[in-house]
Design a protein around this motif. Structure first.
Motif, PDB file in Angstrom:
ATOM      1  N   ALA A 101     -19.084  25.288  15.960  1.00 37.83           N
ATOM      2  CA  ALA A 101     -20.240  26.185  15.836  1.00 37.83           C
ATOM      3  C   ALA A 101     -19.790  27.569  15.372  1.00 37.83           C
ATOM      4  O   ALA A 101     -20.354  28.149  14.437  1.00 37.83           O
ATOM      5  CB  ALA A 101     -20.986  26.267  17.169  1.00 37.83           C
ATOM      6  N   GLY A 102     -18.743  28.065  16.001  1.00 34.88           N
ATOM      7  CA  GLY A 102     -18.217  29.384  15.629  1.00 34.88           C
ATOM      8  C   GLY A 102     -17.651  29.397  14.215  1.00 34.88           C
ATOM      9  O   GLY A 102     -17.816  30.371  13.469  1.00 34.88           O
ATOM     10  N   ILE A 103     -16.983  28.302  13.842  1.00 39.79           N
ATOM     11  CA  ILE A 103     -16.399  28.208  12.494  1.00 39.79           C
ATOM     12  C   ILE A 103     -17.506  28.218  11.444  1.00 39.79           C
ATOM     13  O   ILE A 103     -17.434  28.954  10.453  1.00 39.79           O
ATOM     14  CB  ILE A 103     -15.541  26.923  12.371  1.00 39.79           C
ATOM     15  N   ILE A 104     -18.539  27.422  11.691  1.00 40.12           N
ATOM     16  CA  ILE A 104     -19.632  27.333  10.710  1.00 40.12           C
ATOM     17  C   ILE A 104     -20.391  28.667  10.626  1.00 40.12           C
ATOM     18  O   ILE A 104     -20.780  29.097   9.533  1.00 40.12           O
ATOM     19  CB  ILE A 104     -20.544  26.119  11.032  1.00 40.12           C
ATOM     20  N   ALA A 105     -20.541  29.333  11.765  1.00 41.74           N
ATOM     21  CA  ALA A 105     -21.216  30.644  11.751  1.00 41.74           C
ATOM     22  C   ALA A 105     -20.395  31.674  10.971  1.00 41.74           C
ATOM     23  O   ALA A 105     -20.931  32.442  10.163  1.00 41.74           O
ATOM     24  CB  ALA A 105     -21.451  31.124  13.185  1.00 41.74           C
ATOM     25  N   ALA A 106     -19.082  31.694  11.212  1.00 42.40           N
ATOM     26  CA  ALA A 106     -18.210  32.632  10.487  1.00 42.40           C
ATOM     27  C   ALA A 106     -18.266  32.338   8.995  1.00 42.40           C
ATOM     28  O   ALA A 106     -18.336  33.244   8.157  1.00 42.40           O
ATOM     29  CB  ALA A 106     -16.774  32.512  11.005  1.00 42.40           C
ATOM     30  N   ASN A 107     -18.222  31.049   8.659  1.00 40.58           N
ATOM     31  CA  ASN A 107     -18.274  30.649   7.261  1.00 40.58           C
ATOM     32  C   ASN A 107     -19.613  31.036   6.630  1.00 40.58           C
ATOM     33  O   ASN A 107     -19.659  31.469   5.464  1.00 40.58           O
ATOM     34  CB  ASN A 107     -18.049  29.135   7.161  1.00 40.58           C
ATOM     35  N   ALA A 108     -20.698  30.901   7.392  1.00 44.21           N
ATOM     36  CA  ALA A 108     -22.024  31.248   6.857  1.00 44.21           C
ATOM     37  C   ALA A 108     -22.055  32.729   6.469  1.00 44.21           C
ATOM     38  O   ALA A 108     -22.654  33.101   5.448  1.00 44.21           O
ATOM     39  CB  ALA A 108     -23.104  30.930   7.883  1.00 44.21           C
ATOM     40  N   ALA A 109     -21.396  33.567   7.252  1.00 46.46           N
ATOM     41  CA  ALA A 109     -21.336  34.996   6.925  1.00 46.46           C
ATOM     42  C   ALA A 109     -20.559  35.214   5.618  1.00 46.46           C
ATOM     43  O   ALA A 109     -20.974  35.992   4.751  1.00 46.46           O
ATOM     44  CB  ALA A 109     -20.688  35.767   8.074  1.00 46.46           C
ATOM     45  N   ASP A 110     -19.438  34.490   5.465  1.00 46.39           N
ATOM     46  CA  ASP A 110     -18.674  34.581   4.209  1.00 46.39           C
ATOM     47  C   ASP A 110     -19.526  34.111   3.031  1.00 46.39           C
ATOM     48  O   ASP A 110     -19.541  34.739   1.971  1.00 46.39           O
ATOM     49  CB  ASP A 110     -17.415  33.699   4.287  1.00 46.39           C
ATOM     50  N   VAL A 111     -20.209  32.998   3.219  1.00 44.53           N
ATOM     51  CA  VAL A 111     -21.024  32.427   2.135  1.00 44.53           C
ATOM     52  C   VAL A 111     -22.165  33.378   1.764  1.00 44.53           C
ATOM     53  O   VAL A 111     -22.443  33.598   0.575  1.00 44.53           O
ATOM     54  CB  VAL A 111     -21.565  31.035   2.547  1.00 44.53           C
ATOM     55  N   ALA A 112     -22.793  33.964   2.786  1.00 47.95           N
ATOM     56  CA  ALA A 112     -23.909  34.896   2.524  1.00 47.95           C
ATOM     57  C   ALA A 112     -23.419  36.077   1.683  1.00 47.95           C
ATOM     58  O   ALA A 112     -24.065  36.479   0.711  1.00 47.95           O
ATOM     59  CB  ALA A 112     -24.503  35.383   3.840  1.00 47.95           C
ATOM     60  N   ASP A 113     -22.263  36.611   2.032  1.00 48.79           N
ATOM     61  CA  ASP A 113     -21.705  37.727   1.257  1.00 48.79           C
ATOM     62  C   ASP A 113     -21.386  37.304  -0.171  1.00 48.79           C
ATOM     63  O   ASP A 113     -21.607  38.072  -1.117  1.00 48.79           O
ATOM     64  CB  ASP A 113     -20.423  38.248   1.921  1.00 48.79           C
ATOM     65  N   ALA A 114     -20.839  36.095  -0.319  1.00 54.55           N
ATOM     66  CA  ALA A 114     -20.495  35.614  -1.661  1.00 54.55           C
ATOM     67  C   ALA A 114     -21.754  35.460  -2.509  1.00 54.55           C
ATOM     68  O   ALA A 114     -21.767  35.791  -3.694  1.00 54.55           O
ATOM     69  CB  ALA A 114     -19.736  34.291  -1.571  1.00 54.55           C
ATOM     70  N   GLN A 115     -22.828  34.962  -1.875  1.00 52.56           N
ATOM     71  CA  GLN A 115     -24.100  34.813  -2.602  1.00 52.56           C
ATOM     72  C   GLN A 115     -24.671  36.178  -2.985  1.00 52.56           C
ATOM     73  O   GLN A 115     -25.100  36.393  -4.114  1.00 52.56           O
ATOM     74  CB  GLN A 115     -25.105  34.023  -1.751  1.00 52.56           C
ATOM     75  N   ALA A 116     -24.625  37.099  -2.016  1.00 57.40           N
ATOM     76  CA  ALA A 116     -25.133  38.449  -2.281  1.00 57.40           C
ATOM     77  C   ALA A 116     -24.357  39.108  -3.417  1.00 57.40           C
ATOM     78  O   ALA A 116     -24.904  39.891  -4.191  1.00 57.40           O
ATOM     79  CB  ALA A 116     -25.058  39.294  -1.007  1.00 57.40           C
ATOM     80  N   ALA A 117     -23.075  38.778  -3.513  1.00 53.23           N
ATOM     81  CA  ALA A 117     -22.240  39.363  -4.564  1.00 53.23           C
ATOM     82  C   ALA A 117     -22.431  38.638  -5.895  1.00 53.23           C
ATOM     83  O   ALA A 117     -21.775  38.969  -6.885  1.00 53.23           O
ATOM     84  CB  ALA A 117     -20.768  39.329  -4.145  1.00 53.23           C
ATOM     85  N   GLY A 118     -23.297  37.621  -5.903  1.00 59.10           N
ATOM     86  CA  GLY A 118     -23.588  36.915  -7.146  1.00 59.10           C
ATOM     87  C   GLY A 118     -22.474  35.989  -7.613  1.00 59.10           C
ATOM     88  O   GLY A 118     -22.317  35.751  -8.812  1.00 59.10           O
ATOM     89  N   GLN A 119     -21.694  35.461  -6.685  1.00 57.92           N
ATOM     90  CA  GLN A 119     -20.615  34.528  -7.060  1.00 57.92           C
ATOM     91  C   GLN A 119     -21.188  33.251  -7.674  1.00 57.92           C
ATOM     92  O   GLN A 119     -22.304  32.839  -7.348  1.00 57.92           O
ATOM     93  CB  GLN A 119     -19.817  34.142  -5.800  1.00 57.92           C
ATOM     94  N   LEU A 120     -20.388  32.630  -8.526  1.00 53.51           N
ATOM     95  CA  LEU A 120     -20.792  31.362  -9.141  1.00 53.51           C
ATOM     96  C   LEU A 120     -20.970  30.285  -8.070  1.00 53.51           C
ATOM     97  O   LEU A 120     -20.256  30.272  -7.070  1.00 53.51           O
ATOM     98  CB  LEU A 120     -19.723  30.887 -10.127  1.00 53.51           C
ATOM     99  N   GLN A 121     -21.873  29.354  -8.342  1.00 53.56           N
ATOM    100  CA  GLN A 121     -22.156  28.292  -7.376  1.00 53.56           C
ATOM    101  C   GLN A 121     -20.901  27.453  -7.101  1.00 53.56           C
ATOM    102  O   GLN A 121     -20.654  27.038  -5.959  1.00 53.56           O
ATOM    103  CB  GLN A 121     -23.306  27.415  -7.897  1.00 53.56           C
ATOM    104  N   ALA A 122     -20.094  27.217  -8.131  1.00 54.25           N
ATOM    105  CA  ALA A 122     -18.889  26.402  -7.947  1.00 54.25           C
ATOM    106  C   ALA A 122     -17.959  27.050  -6.922  1.00 54.25           C
ATOM    107  O   ALA A 122     -17.344  26.382  -6.084  1.00 54.25           O
ATOM    108  CB  ALA A 122     -18.167  26.241  -9.283  1.00 54.25           C
TER     109      ALA A 122
END
Lengths: 431, 431
Positions: free
Chosen positions: B49-70
């Motif tokens: 649960a903690g790993i997925i939550a931490a990862n979700a924060a990383d993913v959200a930042d990557a999306q906000a930064a406009g990173q490529l989907q790949a």
């Protein structure tokens, strides 16, 4: 630093020349390579007058420049030394050829047949100092293993190296192998080393041989793969359970038999429980052989109190720097330790991962030391002086590696090879 | 560049922490190391649960930064991917432990007994990009081989990596192994890589995993030993004697099965005598799979003349740059060659020493290619996609080496070890 175009071109031409021959060298049969080695020996003898004359010019310049006698001695070539180099080539010709050895073979469930095969490295560069015999010794080992070789010897040996390389190339040619497989860099200022060290794609491996300064320069600047060699800050630890009748000859041998080499010891570690009685005995023996001591506070007190006629400089207090110094001379640091663990911690802090020895009759202490000390070669009840390719039975040695990648300790023929995987199929594709 | 003291201290503290554990790791039994690996898997699940939550924060930042989907896909963790990582750890626990293996043993005439023993490297640093599974996969392999590990993952995966490392350390602790053996560098600007690459004496090996830029940066700047990995400019050469029924599926598989990986091909070399008839056939198949072609003049003429409905960008003339490009995408360069020798010369000029294949029924041509091409893996009548530790039966893979020093091709557990010589005597000294 700006490097002149001429110099860069000089070095790159040599490297490209060597690289063009790697296919032919890799494909050369053992018989042809051995013939080349024997032809090289013959050519050295035939061309000995020219070699000795070229060397005499190098030696004269070194003398005029006021070089130390030890350095001039390393530089000197005469008929005896030429005969030694020839003998070295003949010996390498007698050794088994590792190239082509099948290291592993297996068939996958899909029918693919995978063979792991020993192959030459490709182009190996040697960077070394004044000894011209390295030119011949390294060439013998590297041609035997199907590698092309780029030699960058010392400035003071240039004419000697040119004469030697001419003879070695005669040997190649007479065996039908390309002479461009042996290249000598003839512009010998420091910048030629820098060009070589950055030549990614043209050099598969660089081996520095020489003093700590040369090795550090290479390791710090190389962008091509390197094997770090030779710096040896080695120790003998005399344990509380040591048989002192073994300890004494081991220490004397490891320090005095040839102090200028990397497998000689630089620091003696002695357990406190044997120090008081035994240190004066071993010190007497060392002193008789001209060894000066740099002693920790405890050993200094013991040695000063002993009935020994110390002269000026023969017994000095050790400084922090002493523990880290590779004297390569008749000097030995001495430290009393309270336990095996303290000895091992000292070695972990100051050792150079080369050769480390324990003298003890306690089997457990020996195993703890052998397993726990991180060094290329660890010894129980033997002198560190055995770290040597010939002593280990490899028949030859190109140097002693003090790194853990690829090769560790004495390097012989096998260490100058890589491998490749050959996969044979019938149209297999991956699911 | 000036590197801040804080950052330097951060990195050096991590490295020193790892180094202090090398003795304990080297001495750990296979059973204890396997227990640690299984505990790590259990802890990953418990802490998911903690790993997925931490990862979700990383993913959200990557999306906000406009990173490529790949790139976001590479970063993403979910229960399925956590289960895959756990399975990887369990599999590594099942593999044989190479540490302690006796590689050679012999007794010299003087009675010295020399044992060549496989030992861990010591401290291995991994420098990688966005995939957080590397954190777990590499740790499993390196703990299994008794190494301490320093992880320097990508900035965008920092929180994911922190959560993963916390779980991995729980696994270590539960097996009684030091948690400091797993270190994560948490200051992730470029300078932390530079500090790591210069930390001589604290790092025994650095392995970069990622794109060509990362690998070049590491190779160009490292003063510690490196294994260069992964860049694959691979070729299939279809010979004049090729069985085209084999050639076509091999080319399709090698290009399209997973174009983003290093063992996919980037250039197809075709012998002139089969090009006219066969190139249009294979092009039709490639086109149907979305592959764009970059063709030499000769192949361009053949392909333009073929009855294929080319859309804009699907068929372009190849430039010099195309021969040197690792597309990692649905793009393939095509070149017609006049001979086997021309194909081999092209590979020698542009290949990256990774994987090279020939398709032919001519046994002599096959042997010439297999012997003469300098690459980690050379194939006859099979797809280059098999260059992989799992496919080769190693049970695991930490990367694919494209250098010749130490390891070549797929690297498994053995490649993460070094060796030492243990010499046992009874007081022997050197003559």
């Amino acid at each position: 630093m700006t490097i002149s175009t001429t110099l860069t071109e000089h070095v790159l031409n040599k490297l490209e020349g060597a690289k063009r021959t790697t296919g032919a060298l890799a494909a050369a049969s053992t018989a042809v390579k051995n013939e080349a080695l024997r032809n090289m020996a013959a050519a050295l003898w035939e061309q000995r007058a020219g070699i000795i004359a070229a060397n005499a010019a190098d030696v004269a310049d070194a003398q005029a420049a006021g070089q130390l006698q030890a350095r001039i001695d390393r530089l000197l070539l005469n008929e005896t030394r030429i005969l030694q180099m020839m003998e070295g080539l003949e010996q390498v010709a007698e050794l088994a050829d590792p190239v082509g050895e099948v290291l592993d073979k297996n068939e996958l469930q899909n029918g693919l047949e995978i063979t792991k095969l020993r192959v030459p490295m490709g182009v190996i560069a040697m960077i070394y100092e004044s000894r011209p015999n390295v030119t011949v010794d390294a060439t013998g080992l590297l041609i035997k293993t199907g590698n092309a070789i780029v030699l960058r010897g010392g400035r003071e040996a240039l004419r000697s190296n040119q004469a030697l390389v001419a003879a070695l190339r005669t040997g190649m040619q007479n065996a039908g192998l390309p002479i461009e497989a042996i290249q000598l860099i003839e512009m010998v200022d420091h910048a030629s080393v820098d060009v070589l060290l950055e030549a990614r794609g043209l050099v598969d491996l660089v081996i520095p041989r020489g003093g700590a300064g040369l090795i550090q320069r290479v390791v710090q600047n190389a962008k091509v793969p390197v094997i770090e060699t030779g710096v040896g800050n080695c120790h003998v630890y005399v344990d509380k359970e040591a048989d002192l009748a073994k300890a004494q000859p081991i220490v004397i041998n490891a320090k005095t038999q040839r102090p200028s080499v990397c497998n000689a010891i630089e620091t003696l570690l002695v357990h406190a429980s044997v120090a008081a009685n035994w240190l004066p005995q071993v010190a007497r023996d060392l002193l008789a052989r001209g060894v000066e001591l740099r002693a920790c506070a405890q050993s200094l007190a013991i040695l000063k109190g002993a009935n020994l006629a110390w002269q000026s400089g023969e017994l000095l207090p050790a400084t922090e720097e002493d523990w880290a110094t590779e004297y390569l001379d008749f000097t030995l640091a001495v430290k009393v330790v309270g336990s095996l663990e303290e000895a091992m911690a000292h070695i972990a802090q100051y050792g150079s991962l080369h050769s480390e020895a324990i003298v003890t009759e306690d089997a457990d202490a020996a195993e703890t030391f052998l397993n726990g000390v991180d060094a290329a070669v660890v010894y129980h009840n033997a002198s560190t002086r055995f770290t040597d390719g010939f002593e280990f039975g490899y028949g030859a040695e190109i140097g002693i590696s003090t790194q853990k990648l690829h090769a560790r300790g004495p390097m012989g023929l096998r260490e100058m090879t890589s491998y490749k995987y050959v996969v044979r199929g019938e149209g297999q594709v991956r699911d």
